[in-house]
Design a protein around this motif. Structure first.
Motif, mmCIF file in Angstrom:
data_model
loop_
_atom_site.group_PDB
_atom_site.id
_atom_site.type_symbol
_atom_site.label_atom_id
_atom_site.label_comp_id
_atom_site.label_asym_id
_atom_site.label_seq_id
_atom_site.Cartn_x
_atom_site.Cartn_y
_atom_site.Cartn_z
ATOM 1 N N ARG A 33 75.220 70.404 35.356
ATOM 2 C CA ARG A 33 75.960 70.036 36.732
ATOM 3 C C ARG A 33 75.110 69.406 37.862
ATOM 4 N N SER A 34 73.915 69.782 37.695
ATOM 5 C CA SER A 34 72.931 69.659 38.536
ATOM 6 C C SER A 34 72.709 68.156 38.703
ATOM 7 N N ALA A 35 72.999 67.385 37.763
ATOM 8 C CA ALA A 35 72.806 66.013 37.744
ATOM 9 C C ALA A 35 73.961 65.285 38.787
ATOM 10 N N ASN A 36 75.041 66.038 39.096
ATOM 11 C CA ASN A 36 75.970 65.723 40.097
ATOM 12 C C ASN A 36 76.841 64.372 39.806
ATOM 13 N N LEU A 37 76.688 63.791 38.702
ATOM 14 C CA LEU A 37 77.343 62.459 38.813
ATOM 15 C C LEU A 37 78.743 62.611 39.120
ATOM 16 N N PHE A 38 79.599 63.775 39.208
ATOM 17 C CA PHE A 38 80.930 63.825 39.798
ATOM 18 C C PHE A 38 81.035 63.699 41.227
ATOM 19 N N ALA A 39 79.859 63.763 42.077
ATOM 20 C CA ALA A 39 79.840 63.634 43.293
ATOM 21 C C ALA A 39 80.044 62.088 43.617
ATOM 22 N N GLN A 40 79.629 61.174 42.906
ATOM 23 C CA GLN A 40 79.678 59.848 42.887
ATOM 24 C C GLN A 40 80.832 59.502 42.443
ATOM 25 N N ILE A 41 81.493 59.967 41.162
ATOM 26 C CA ILE A 41 82.897 59.767 40.925
ATOM 27 C C ILE A 41 83.835 60.088 41.875
ATOM 28 N N ASP A 42 83.650 61.359 42.310
ATOM 29 C CA ASP A 42 84.608 61.705 43.577
ATOM 30 C C ASP A 42 84.834 60.970 44.821
ATOM 31 N N ALA A 43 83.421 60.361 45.090
ATOM 32 C CA ALA A 43 83.331 59.784 46.554
ATOM 33 C C ALA A 43 84.121 58.231 46.168
ATOM 34 N N LYS A 44 83.841 57.720 44.981
ATOM 35 C CA LYS A 44 84.612 56.631 44.585
ATOM 36 C C LYS A 44 86.220 56.634 44.542
ATOM 37 N N MET A 45 86.662 57.903 43.889
ATOM 38 C CA MET A 45 87.934 57.907 44.148
ATOM 39 C C MET A 45 88.732 57.983 45.484
ATOM 40 N N THR A 46 87.828 58.672 46.306
ATOM 41 C CA THR A 46 88.349 58.739 47.731
ATOM 42 C C THR A 46 88.392 57.276 48.147
ATOM 43 N N ASP A 47 87.136 56.631 48.024
ATOM 44 C CA ASP A 47 87.113 55.239 48.601
ATOM 45 C C ASP A 47 88.329 54.343 48.041
ATOM 46 N N TYR A 48 88.779 54.752 46.671
ATOM 47 C CA TYR A 48 90.033 53.832 46.044
ATOM 48 C C TYR A 48 91.405 54.079 46.925
ATOM 49 N N VAL A 49 91.525 55.679 46.852
ATOM 50 C CA VAL A 49 92.580 55.948 47.688
ATOM 51 C C VAL A 49 92.625 55.421 49.110
#
Length: 238
Positions: free
Chosen positions: A28-44
């Protein structure tokens, strides 16, 4: 949830090993999901002409309603799922480090191995390649193969098992979200929750955390590699 340490005997019947991808096969420390999460927010935000705060709030609302932001967007709006998946998985994979010991532990497991993810296949392939473990898996079952129906929907698991002819009572599943182990437990699988190391501060938002699903979890581990080594069959000497 069992307090009994895992042993080869507890997993002797397992012939299929199923792994979630994000925050399960890599830390989890790699925190790829932070990138995915930010891109989903940008998409919305772009889709609906919202500011960042409003887009973030709606994204989480859609996630809670449908299990994934994609499912929520498809339920409410006419979006192109392929475009969404392409954009939110356009990531910097440099935080993912090679994991040769994990690869060896997976390779040593008897039977078939699969990745079952709510992400898409290209993302899973890039991630597993960076980890150096892709070659150890028979296949990747992604959100497209699930006909865009995400875990924890029961039908997503049914589609996965049917495609690969898997007997749930002879399988084990590894996940970082306890709610995604509810259906596997009903299907007879051994269920293992993968959590961050005990001294590591979880990086997930509060909305990612699962409470109340402990009955569906057979084992918890903060060290997937060591867990897999522990449950491997003991070699017969002589």
């Amino acid at each position: 949830m069992t307090h009994t340490p895992p042993s080869p005997e507890h997993f002797a019947h397992v012939e299929t090993w199923i792994f979630d991808l994000d925050n399960t096969l890599y830390p989890r420390s790699a925190n790829l999901f932070a990138q995915i999460d930010a891109k989903m927010t940008d998409y919305v935000a772009e889709l609906l002409s919202l500011d960042h705060a409003a887009a973030k709030k709606l994204q989480k609302e859609l996630y809670h309603e449908q299990g994934t932001t994609l499912a929520g967007l498809m339920a409410r709006y006419d979006i192109n799922p392929d475009d969404f998946l392409l954009r939110v998985h356009d990531l910097d994979y440099s935080p993912i480090e090679a994991a040769p010991e994990l690869g060896e532990a997976i390779a040593a497991l008897p039977g078939r191995k699969f990745i079952f993810t709510n992400g898409d296949r290209p993302h899973a392939e890039r991630t597993a390649t960076k980890l150096g473990i892709l070659e150890h898996f028979e296949d990747i079952f992604d959100i497209v193969a699930a006909e865009l129906l995400p875990k924890p929907a029961a039908l997503a698991y049914d589609r996965f098992l049917a495609r690969h002819g898997i007997d749930g009572s002879r399988a084990a599943m590894f996940e970082d979200l306890a709610r995604n182990l509810v259906v596997p437990k009903t299907l007879g699988m051994k269920t293992v929750l993968v959590v961050p190391p005990s001294l590591e501060e979880p990086l997930a938002d509060v909305w990612e955390k699962d409470a109340g699903f402990t009955d569906e979890v057979d084992y918890v581990t903060d060290d997937l590699t060591n867990f897999l080594r522990t449950v491997q069959p003991t070699p017969v000497s002589g």
